[in-house]
Each structure stands twice: as C-alpha cells, then as structure tokens.
Design a protein around this motif. Structure first.
Motif, PDB file in Angstrom:
ATOM      1  N   SER A  62       0.787  -1.357   0.000  1.00 24.63           N
ATOM      2  CA  SER A  62      -0.003  -0.171  -0.092  1.00 24.63           C
ATOM      3  C   SER A  62       0.767   1.350  -0.076  1.00 24.63           C
ATOM      4  O   SER A  62       0.563   2.215  -0.783  1.00 24.63           O
ATOM      5  CB  SER A  62      -0.936  -0.043   1.274  1.00 24.63           C
ATOM      6  OG  SER A  62      -1.820  -1.171   1.039  1.00 24.63           O
TER       7      SER A  62
ATOM      8  N   ASN B 117     -12.150  -2.793   9.869  1.00 18.07           N
ATOM      9  CA  ASN B 117     -10.860  -2.329   9.345  1.00 18.07           C
ATOM     10  C   ASN B 117      -9.722  -2.940  10.293  1.00 18.07           C
ATOM     11  O   ASN B 117      -8.566  -2.607   9.798  1.00 18.07           O
ATOM     12  CB  ASN B 117     -10.919  -0.719   9.354  1.00 18.07           C
ATOM     13  CG  ASN B 117     -11.774  -0.272   8.462  1.00 18.07           C
ATOM     14  OD1 ASN B 117     -11.949  -0.416   7.206  1.00 18.07           O
ATOM     15  ND2 ASN B 117     -12.524   0.820   8.738  1.00 18.07           N
TER      16      ASN B 117
ATOM     17  N   ARG C 176      -9.208  -2.119  13.418  1.00 10.22           N
ATOM     18  CA  ARG C 176      -8.968  -1.253  14.421  1.00 10.22           C
ATOM     19  C   ARG C 176      -9.474  -1.757  15.714  1.00 10.22           C
ATOM     20  O   ARG C 176     -10.520  -2.322  15.886  1.00 10.22           O
ATOM     21  CB  ARG C 176      -9.412   0.085  14.320  1.00 10.22           C
ATOM     22  CG  ARG C 176      -8.983   0.853  12.741  1.00 10.22           C
ATOM     23  CD  ARG C 176      -9.505   2.133  12.714  1.00 10.22           C
ATOM     24  NE  ARG C 176     -11.084   1.990  12.452  1.00 10.22           N
ATOM     25  CZ  ARG C 176     -12.016   3.291  12.316  1.00 10.22           C
ATOM     26  NH1 ARG C 176     -11.303   4.104  12.174  1.00 10.22           N
ATOM     27  NH2 ARG C 176     -13.064   2.984  11.936  1.00 10.22           N
TER      28      ARG C 176
ATOM     29  N   TYR D 139      -4.320  -1.738  15.841  1.00  8.06           N
ATOM     30  CA  TYR D 139      -4.939  -2.732  14.928  1.00  8.06           C
ATOM     31  C   TYR D 139      -4.603  -4.308  15.572  1.00  8.06           C
ATOM     32  O   TYR D 139      -3.796  -4.421  16.355  1.00  8.06           O
ATOM     33  CB  TYR D 139      -4.504  -2.615  13.613  1.00  8.06           C
ATOM     34  CG  TYR D 139      -4.705  -1.328  12.989  1.00  8.06           C
ATOM     35  CD1 TYR D 139      -5.931  -1.071  12.115  1.00  8.06           C
ATOM     36  CD2 TYR D 139      -3.772  -0.346  12.861  1.00  8.06           C
ATOM     37  CE1 TYR D 139      -5.897  -0.070  11.461  1.00  8.06           C
ATOM     38  CE2 TYR D 139      -4.119   0.835  12.286  1.00  8.06           C
ATOM     39  CZ  TYR D 139      -4.993   0.977  11.673  1.00  8.06           C
ATOM     40  OH  TYR D 139      -5.291   2.260  10.746  1.00  8.06           O
TER      41      TYR D 139
ATOM     42  N   TYR E 129      -7.798 -10.322   7.686  1.00  4.85           N
ATOM     43  CA  TYR E 129      -7.844  -9.074   8.496  1.00  4.85           C
ATOM     44  C   TYR E 129      -6.439  -8.775   8.468  1.00  4.85           C
ATOM     45  O   TYR E 129      -5.967  -7.289   8.759  1.00  4.85           O
ATOM     46  CB  TYR E 129      -8.444  -9.296   9.778  1.00  4.85           C
ATOM     47  CG  TYR E 129      -9.935  -9.042   9.669  1.00  4.85           C
ATOM     48  CD1 TYR E 129     -10.260  -7.795   9.738  1.00  4.85           C
ATOM     49  CD2 TYR E 129     -10.602 -10.274   9.712  1.00  4.85           C
ATOM     50  CE1 TYR E 129     -11.642  -7.465   9.753  1.00  4.85           C
ATOM     51  CE2 TYR E 129     -12.290 -10.075   9.324  1.00  4.85           C
ATOM     52  CZ  TYR E 129     -12.676  -8.664   9.427  1.00  4.85           C
ATOM     53  OH  TYR E 129     -13.852  -8.277   9.092  1.00  4.85           O
TER      54      TYR E 129
ATOM     55  N   ILE F 120      -6.263  -6.456   5.517  1.00  5.04           N
ATOM     56  CA  ILE F 120      -7.168  -5.146   5.653  1.00  5.04           C
ATOM     57  C   ILE F 120      -6.482  -4.296   6.491  1.00  5.04           C
ATOM     58  O   ILE F 120      -6.365  -2.954   6.306  1.00  5.04           O
ATOM     59  CB  ILE F 120      -8.387  -5.508   6.150  1.00  5.04           C
ATOM     60  CG1 ILE F 120      -9.224  -6.236   5.296  1.00  5.04           C
ATOM     61  CG2 ILE F 120      -9.213  -4.372   7.089  1.00  5.04           C
ATOM     62  CD1 ILE F 120     -10.426  -6.620   5.867  1.00  5.04           C
ATOM     63  N   SER F 121      -5.833  -4.715   7.692  1.00  9.07           N
ATOM     64  CA  SER F 121      -5.217  -3.862   8.790  1.00  9.07           C
ATOM     65  C   SER F 121      -3.713  -3.132   8.374  1.00  9.07           C
ATOM     66  O   SER F 121      -3.632  -2.019   8.582  1.00  9.07           O
ATOM     67  CB  SER F 121      -5.148  -4.520  10.124  1.00  9.07           C
ATOM     68  OG  SER F 121      -4.091  -5.864   9.743  1.00  9.07           O
TER      69      SER F 121
ATOM     70  N   HIS G  37      -4.806  -0.434   5.941  1.00 12.80           N
ATOM     71  CA  HIS G  37      -5.666   0.717   6.770  1.00 12.80           C
ATOM     72  C   HIS G  37      -4.654   1.708   7.564  1.00 12.80           C
ATOM     73  O   HIS G  37      -4.572   2.767   7.584  1.00 12.80           O
ATOM     74  CB  HIS G  37      -6.896   0.280   7.727  1.00 12.80           C
ATOM     75  CG  HIS G  37      -7.913   1.272   8.000  1.00 12.80           C
ATOM     76  ND1 HIS G  37      -7.528   2.103   9.293  1.00 12.80           N
ATOM     77  CD2 HIS G  37      -8.953   2.000   7.562  1.00 12.80           C
ATOM     78  CE1 HIS G  37      -8.361   3.056   9.377  1.00 12.80           C
ATOM     79  NE2 HIS G  37      -9.280   2.638   8.521  1.00 12.80           N
TER      80      HIS G  37
ATOM     81  N   ASN H  77      -3.017   4.340   5.410  1.00 13.77           N
ATOM     82  CA  ASN H  77      -3.737   5.424   5.209  1.00 13.77           C
ATOM     83  C   ASN H  77      -3.744   6.087   6.659  1.00 13.77           C
ATOM     84  O   ASN H  77      -3.899   7.477   6.615  1.00 13.77           O
ATOM     85  CB  ASN H  77      -5.176   4.815   4.987  1.00 13.77           C
ATOM     86  CG  ASN H  77      -5.302   4.286   3.657  1.00 13.77           C
ATOM     87  OD1 ASN H  77      -4.467   4.638   2.703  1.00 13.77           O
ATOM     88  ND2 ASN H  77      -6.337   3.750   3.484  1.00 13.77           N
ATOM     89  N   TYR H  78      -3.561   5.508   7.625  1.00 13.91           N
ATOM     90  CA  TYR H  78      -3.781   6.265   9.268  1.00 13.91           C
ATOM     91  C   TYR H  78      -2.514   7.071   9.199  1.00 13.91           C
ATOM     92  O   TYR H  78      -2.452   8.276   9.648  1.00 13.91           O
ATOM     93  CB  TYR H  78      -3.835   5.181  10.056  1.00 13.91           C
ATOM     94  CG  TYR H  78      -3.743   5.690  11.558  1.00 13.91           C
ATOM     95  CD1 TYR H  78      -4.488   6.519  12.182  1.00 13.91           C
ATOM     96  CD2 TYR H  78      -2.505   5.610  12.135  1.00 13.91           C
ATOM     97  CE1 TYR H  78      -4.534   7.191  13.636  1.00 13.91           C
ATOM     98  CE2 TYR H  78      -2.066   6.290  13.593  1.00 13.91           C
ATOM     99  CZ  TYR H  78      -3.185   6.951  14.100  1.00 13.91           C
ATOM    100  OH  TYR H  78      -2.928   7.343  15.358  1.00 13.91           O
TER     101      TYR H  78
ATOM    102  N   LYS I 153      -5.403  12.500  10.622  1.00 16.18           N
ATOM    103  CA  LYS I 153      -6.025  11.297  11.151  1.00 16.18           C
ATOM    104  C   LYS I 153      -7.481  11.641  11.264  1.00 16.18           C
ATOM    105  O   LYS I 153      -8.153  11.037  12.167  1.00 16.18           O
ATOM    106  CB  LYS I 153      -5.662  11.041  12.478  1.00 16.18           C
ATOM    107  CG  LYS I 153      -4.182  11.054  12.823  1.00 16.18           C
ATOM    108  CD  LYS I 153      -3.556  10.466  13.978  1.00 16.18           C
ATOM    109  CE  LYS I 153      -2.376  10.716  14.424  1.00 16.18           C
ATOM    110  NZ  LYS I 153      -1.776  10.344  15.672  1.00 16.18           N
TER     111      LYS I 153
ATOM    112  N   ILE J  44     -10.380   8.320   9.878  1.00 15.84           N
ATOM    113  CA  ILE J  44      -9.325   7.060   9.502  1.00 15.84           C
ATOM    114  C   ILE J  44      -9.613   5.978  10.717  1.00 15.84           C
ATOM    115  O   ILE J  44      -9.560   6.407  11.815  1.00 15.84           O
ATOM    116  CB  ILE J  44      -7.918   7.302   9.333  1.00 15.84           C
ATOM    117  CG1 ILE J  44      -7.638   8.429   8.096  1.00 15.84           C
ATOM    118  CG2 ILE J  44      -7.084   6.077   9.373  1.00 15.84           C
ATOM    119  CD1 ILE J  44      -7.906   7.773   6.807  1.00 15.84           C
TER     120      ILE J  44
END
Length: 473
Positions: A28, A413, A415, A428, A453, A456-457, A460, A463-464, A470, A473
């Motif tokens: 990512s 997500n 989190r 996460y 997951y 996914i985490s 994410h 992005n965070y 923030k 997010i």
C-alpha cells in the motif's frame, strides 16, 4: 506525523496475520508513493518463527479459491450462539476469495489435498506446503519491499500520546534489555495466550497448565499483545474461558499429533467406560467437543481409543492418524487393559456390551452410514463395528489447545476498539489476537481470517499514518 519515528508501522508477530499485514502495508505504501519504515517483531528466532501458522495445514473453509463454503456466515453465527460479530464475519466472507487470490499471486498454490478428516461436512481448501508456505512466501515478499523482521524481540507495553493515539512501544530484546520505540501505528498479530500458564489459569481454569499447545508455535503465544492492549482500555471479545481443542496422542512430540480414527472405534476413560457417542456426526464437526470433554470431564484428563485389526481395513486410515507413535497392541483385551492402565474386567465388559449392541448394516467410512449400536449408554450413531479381531489396539488421547478464543475487539478495518467501542487511534489487531469465537469452532476459518484481516489492517494502517489529521481514519 510531526515527530521523528523509529518505525511508521510495527507488526507484532510473524505468522499468517503478521506477514499478511506487513506485506499489505508495504504494498500500500509503495502504491501511494510513500516511503515508510515497517518492521515485524518476532519473539522466536528465524528457525522457529511463524507461531501457530508455521505448523498448521491451514485448512480453508472454501468451496473454491474464490468462494467461501455454503452457509459460511450463518454457520459461524450459529456455532457461536449468535455471540460472534456478524459484520466482522460478513467482511471476512466478502474478502476471503480476493485475499486468497492475493496470497496465490505471492507464490502460494492452493488445492484440495487429503486431510485427516475421512468424513467431513464442509470442504477444506489447503495451501500446498501448509502454513509454512504462507509464512515463507509472504515474509520474503515483505522483505523485498523493505520490511525489517526483528527476531527474538518481545513487546511488553504500549505508550499513548496526549491525544490517546499509539506513539511508543516498549520492546524487550534477547538478554533482557528493553528499548523504547517511537512508532506511528501498531498491528498486533501475536496469537493468543495458550503459551502462558498464568493466563490459561486465569481464563480457562484449574489444571489448564496441563493442556499442551497443539504445536511448538503455540508455546510462543504468551498473551502479551492482548494484555498490553487491555491495559490501555481495549475491549475484550471472544470466549475467554474457551479454546479450540483437538484430540492428540500425548506420547508424541510432533505438531498436531491428532488421533481422528476414533469414530470407527470406541473411546473409554481410565476406568474402562465409554463416555461419548463416537459416531454422532462427521469427525470435523465433533472432534473439538470430544477433546474438551476429555479435559473437562474425564479422570486424569485422558481417554483411550480401543479398536482391533479391522481398523486397518478402513481406506486411508493413515491420514487420520497424525501421531508418529505406534498403536499399543495386545492379543487379549485383558493384556491391552494392563498395558494402558485400565481395569481389565471393566474394559472387557465395555467391549462385550458394545459388541452385543452393534446392529446389522453396511459400514461406510466415507459418510454417515447409520450403522448403530443401541441399547447401551451412550449409544453409537454411525460406524459401529464389533471389536473382536485380535490383536487389539489402543491409542491414548488427550486434549490439546489449538488456539485460545479470547482476544481484542476490532472493527471491520481491524482497528482495536476501546471499552466504549471507539477505535484506539493507531492500534490494530488480526488473527488470534483479535477475539471472535464462542462455543463451537467453525473449522477452516482461523488462518483464513488471519490473512483477510492482516491484509485489511496493513492497508488501513498506511492510510492512518500518512494522514496527518487522522480524520475519518
């Protein structure tokens, strides 16, 4: 982030969830043109890395690589008596196929290989090479993208900044020294707590220290990731007083030394008495309950499978015996009883009563055959065949701990949520560190959810950390 960081993202654990998270984060970041420092912390050394995932066959509850098994969501909810998080499971089902395709792209092949379940209710897709193939391929790809893997390092405390966001991580390295890392986000993927006698006693109860992890990797899962998140207000979920259980041969030191031939035999306790309907359902749907019963209900927490030479006529019976130890063999039931430490008169009476209760019918090991034993307690619903062809055989069986159910609550997500159901900024969890299961384990979902997951985490978290505000997010 407005401050100097040692790492933008730290992942704790080098199993399926951790390697998926680190690789997902690295990909990512690369796709977004971000130069992030990402690290995996692993308690074990290189040769023993990977936690439970390294040792597992990694069964996947999939109809094919793109589709989850029929009734996937409803089965998982029903097995949990509707205590499990439905949105979490629905997200898992929706992302399972694309995630396995992503893993396949990294060099892992999937196939319907032989399993230890000679009869089963749901399909099981497997990675060729088992969990180790997943770990090796994902970690290699992550390293190629610059992810550092730091071995023999254990995190023990999370620090928060003035806004309540994750900002520091205390890490103890080999030899006992501790480091304070400045971090932007933290992904907890360190398994459960089956390797902690203290937490097993706290949550599972008396004699829980005697329940062996199903494989060597479980001994490294000591629960710090769960505890340190709970210490900063994280919400716990999953059935903390339960664990996924498997019946194994206590004589064996190998991983997952399962004895799954017992539906075609009888099980007795150390007093020589039967205690369960061995043929109540297909093996994949009943072995956990039997293993738990052995631990919770039987004297000495041990049982014995009793059979005879007809077991060797069962097609592919070897697949259902994962132990590397031979059967205990004797020419008479009395001699067999003496070898396993069971009262001879009791065992002989049990076998004779069972034989007399066996009904006519055609035995079929590949499906529920309706061949019963009736008029005894408990009865036997399928696969009832007489035990009368010497030499007689026995296998000891105890309950092992595949993984613990209690963990951290997360959103879809990945989190980690606080006790008030708000995401803790920058934190996460994936895999067994995230709680999910209650009641009966829906087979073939643990490694699958770790991969889904983890992926996914990881995305994410990127992005965070790349969003200075923030917000959202």
């Amino acid at each position: 982030m407005g401050r100097e960081l040692d790492y933008d993202i730290v992942v704790i654990g080098c199993g399926a969830a951790g390697t998926a998270a680190a690789l997902s984060a690295a990909e990512s970041a690369k796709n977004q043109g971000e130069d992030l420092r990402i690290a995996i912390l692993e308690r074990a050394n290189f040769d023993n890395r990977g936690g439970n995932s390294r040792w597992t066959a990694s069964y996947m509850r999939m109809k094919n690589i793109d589709e989850v098994a029929d009734h996937f969501v409803e089965d998982m909810m029903t097995f949990s008596d509707n205590y499990a998080d439905r949105p979490y499971i629905e997200t898992l089902a929706a992302n399972a196929g694309p995630t396995l395709r992503w893993v396949e792209e990294k060099g892992v092949d999937f196939d319907y290989l032989p399993t230890m379940f000679l009869t089963s209710t749901r399909p099981r897709l497997l990675p060729v090479g088992g969990g180790r193939a997943i770990i090796d391929n994902l970690s290699r790809r992550a390293s190629a993208l610059g992810v550092e893997i730091i071995y023999e390092a254990t995190a023990w405390e999370i620090g928060l900044d003035e806004d309540g966001a994750v900002s520091e991580l205390m890490v103890r390295i080999k030899g006992g020294a501790s480091l304070n890392l400045k971090i932007g986000a933290l992904i907890l993927a360190a398994g459960g707590f089956q390797g902690s006698h203290e937490m097993m006693a706290q949550y599972i109860g008396r004699d829980a220290h005697t329940i062996r992890p199903v494989c060597e990797g479980g001994k490294y899962n000591k629960g710090e990731a769960i505890r340190m998140a709970l210490n900063i207000g994280a919400k716990g979920t999953g059935q903390y007083d339960a664990f996924h259980a498997e019946p194994v041969d206590p004589r064996s030191k190998r991983e997952e030394a399962a004895v799954m031939t017992y539906p075609y035999a009888i099980l007795v306790d150390k007093n020589g008495n039967r205690f369960v309907d061995e043929g109540i359902s297909t093996i994949d749907e009943q072995y956990e309950a039997v293993a738990r019963k052995i631990f919770y209900d039987l004297p000495g927490h041990i049982a014995y499978m009793i059979s005879d030479q007809k077991m060797y006529d069962i097609p592919n019976y070897e697949q259902a015996l994962e132990t590397d130890k031979p059967a205990i063999v004797a020419d008479t039931l009395e001699e067999l009883a003496d070898k396993i430490g069971v009262p001879a008169a009791s065992l002989k009476a049990t076998v004779e009563q069972f034989n007399a209760a066996v009904q006519p019918g055609e035995f079929n090991s590949k499906k529920k055959d309706g061949k019963k034993a009736v008029g005894i307690t408990p009865p036997k619903s399928n696969w009832a065949i007489t035990i009368d062809q010497a030499p007689f055989i026995a296998y000891p069986i105890v309950c092992s701990n595949v993984f613990t159910n209690g963990g951290l609550a997360t959103d879809t997500n990945g989190r980690v949520l606080s006790g008030d159901d708000h995401p803790i900024p920058g934190l996460y969890a994936a895999g067994e560190t995230a709680g999910l299961y209650y009641g009966k384990y829906p087979g073939g979902t643990s490694v699958l959810r770790a991969l889904v997951y983890g992926k996914i985490s990881g995305a994410h978290a990127v992005n965070y950390v790349t969003n200075p505000e923030k917000i959202g997010i």
